[in-house]
Design an enzyme around this catalytic site. Sequence first.
Site, short mmCIF file in Angstrom:
data_model
loop_
_atom_site.label_atom_id
_atom_site.label_comp_id
_atom_site.label_asym_id
_atom_site.label_seq_id
_atom_site.Cartn_x
_atom_site.Cartn_y
_atom_site.Cartn_z
CG HIS A 65 -2.37 -0.87 0.93
ND1 HIS A 65 -3.40 -0.64 1.26
CD2 HIS A 65 -2.36 -2.15 0.34
CE1 HIS A 65 -4.37 -1.43 0.95
NE2 HIS A 65 -3.59 -2.41 0.34
CG ASP A 66 5.11 3.36 1.30
OD1 ASP A 66 4.66 4.46 1.18
OD2 ASP A 66 6.29 3.20 1.60
N GLY A 71 4.63 5.97 -4.80
CA GLY A 71 5.89 5.20 -4.71
C GLY A 71 6.05 4.84 -3.43
CG ASP A 73 6.02 8.25 -0.54
OD1 ASP A 73 5.35 7.44 -0.23
OD2 ASP A 73 5.54 9.40 -0.84
CB SER A 75 2.85 8.62 1.23
OG SER A 75 2.53 7.51 0.29
N PRO A 161 -5.69 -1.33 -6.10
CG PRO A 161 -4.87 -3.50 -6.19
CD PRO A 161 -4.73 -2.06 -5.79
CG HIS A 191 -4.37 -11.66 -1.07
ND1 HIS A 191 -5.29 -11.27 -1.92
CD2 HIS A 191 -3.89 -10.78 -0.56
CE1 HIS A 191 -5.23 -10.01 -1.83
NE2 HIS A 191 -4.35 -9.83 -1.07
C1 HEM Z 1 -4.06 -7.82 -6.95
C2 HEM Z 1 -4.92 -7.02 -6.18
C3 HEM Z 1 -5.15 -6.99 -4.63
C4 HEM Z 1 -6.31 -6.63 -4.09
C5 HEM Z 1 -7.78 -6.32 -4.86
C6 HEM Z 1 -6.17 -6.57 -2.69
C7 HEM Z 1 -7.22 -6.45 -1.79
C8 HEM Z 1 -7.05 -6.80 -0.41
C9 HEM Z 1 -8.16 -6.82 0.45
C10 HEM Z 1 -9.68 -6.39 0.21
C11 HEM Z 1 -7.64 -7.27 1.75
C12 HEM Z 1 -8.49 -7.32 2.90
C13 HEM Z 1 -8.10 -6.18 3.83
C14 HEM Z 1 -9.02 -6.25 5.18
O1 HEM Z 1 -10.29 -6.56 5.11
O2 HEM Z 1 -8.51 -6.06 6.14
C15 HEM Z 1 -6.15 -7.70 1.61
C16 HEM Z 1 -5.32 -8.21 2.26
C17 HEM Z 1 -4.06 -8.54 2.12
N1 HEM Z 1 -3.31 -8.05 1.23
FE1 HEM Z 1 -4.13 -7.81 -0.63
N2 HEM Z 1 -4.59 -7.16 -2.43
C18 HEM Z 1 -4.29 -7.12 -3.64
C19 HEM Z 1 -2.76 -7.22 -3.95
C20 HEM Z 1 -1.82 -7.54 -2.70
C21 HEM Z 1 -0.42 -7.38 -3.06
C22 HEM Z 1 0.34 -7.27 -4.44
C23 HEM Z 1 -0.14 -7.76 -1.97
C24 HEM Z 1 1.23 -7.72 -1.47
C25 HEM Z 1 2.46 -8.23 -2.21
C26 HEM Z 1 -1.19 -7.89 -1.24
C27 HEM Z 1 -1.06 -8.46 0.42
C28 HEM Z 1 -2.10 -8.49 1.16
C29 HEM Z 1 -2.06 -9.05 2.52
C30 HEM Z 1 -0.55 -9.68 3.08
C31 HEM Z 1 -3.25 -9.22 3.18
C32 HEM Z 1 -3.51 -9.68 4.56
C33 HEM Z 1 -3.27 -8.11 5.51
C34 HEM Z 1 -3.55 -8.87 6.87
O3 HEM Z 1 -3.89 -9.86 7.30
O4 HEM Z 1 -3.19 -8.02 7.84
N3 HEM Z 1 -2.10 -8.02 -1.50
N4 HEM Z 1 -5.69 -7.29 0.02
#
Ligand code: HEM
Length: 329
Positions: A65-66, A71, A73, A75, A161, A191
Amino acid sequence: MAYPFTCLTIFLATFLSYSAKVASLQVGFYRKTCPSAEAIVESVVSQAYANDSGIAPALIRLHFHDCFVRGCDASVLLNSVPGNVAEKDGPANFGVQGFELIDEAKAKIEAQCPNTVSCADIIAFAARDGVSRAGGIHYAVPSGRRDGTISRASEAAENLPMATSNVTVLTENFARKRLSLEEMVTLSGAHSIGGSHCSNFVHRLYSFNSKYSQDPSLDPAYANYLRSQCPRISPSASTGPNQVVSFDPTTPDRLDNHYYKNLEKHKGLLFSDQVLWTTPSTRKMVKNNADHENLWARKFAAAMVRMGSIELLTGTRGEIRKNCHFVNF
Ligand code: HEM
Ligand SMILES: *[C@@H]1O[C@H](CO)[C@@H](O)[C@H](O)[C@H]1NC(C)=O
Ligand SMILES: *[C@@H]1O[C@H](CO)[C@@H](O)[C@H](O)[C@H]1NC(C)=O
């Protein structure tokens, strides 16, 4: 007279634009100025992980998210101030965690080497250590990032996204950050740990669309399980239970390729997860990652480094924030 002057001007102009454009990150950037920086972060992450493995997904998501907003940074760490809602306080960053860990590492680093190590680099190191703890996947982090001074919730909403996006939209989103379709699929493997609040996928469970009450790409037994975790929320209720459900029902705390195996079984938690399997252009990649764990792990490490170099501030741009929550005076 004119010739050497021109020559020097050209030389300087070339040199300056060169250093501004490609001034880039390097592994071991703090070797001389703060040799224990990376070890301090590693020890803070290890201790936190021993108490709660949920810190690993938190840190990985924080870095993502950063980097996707202005970029890498830091933020995402800045606080809102009167007249400006910061990234972290907008809906796109709902559920983002790990701020206290970054504060702890920053305080320990500042005590040893004040004004030297950026908050953005601390996030990148911490995410790497989270990957290492949860997945046994190791990589070196190029560093030398500088901290930005601007953080706007609206930009987080524009750049991050969404869980309801299809592959077309996700691809565009990552392409804007110069990440490929394959890198998007590879990074989505994050994920495989952590979880999502019901609010991000409940739309798949009850009244999906005019034809289907539940998302037809969802395994029926898995849908039943998810409904047991996420009661139907009436649209008028502003508050209510909003549980966190693990992304990976098989190995919830292990960063592995089960994410892709689950997609093959129609057990992707978010709509944006399952579309990687239902869409022909990415299905082959999902299958490949499901079949070859080591290959995926290597690609994941490389893609994390690429994600960590989005739209950098380096050299003399930006600043080294004293406190990660505030721009320096
Ligand atoms: C492809 C598009 C992506 C979408 C639409 C997306 C969306 C989300 C959403 C909606 C959540 C749940 C947040 C919550 O309800 O608390 C989440 C969690 C998470 N995302 Fe993504 N994400 C994406 C890509 C990524 C990428 C690229 C990474 C890291 C390389 C990532 C790492 C994570 C992690 C590790 C969690 C779990 C966080 C936690 O349990 O504290 N995601 N994401
Ligand atoms: C340990 O983890 C729990 C549960 O996540 C958390 O509430 C607590 O603050 C953590 N303790 C330490 C010392 O980090
Ligand atoms: C993907 O979503 C966008 C935005 O909602 C929509 O315009 C587009 O038609 C969708 N594409 C596919 C292939 O479903």
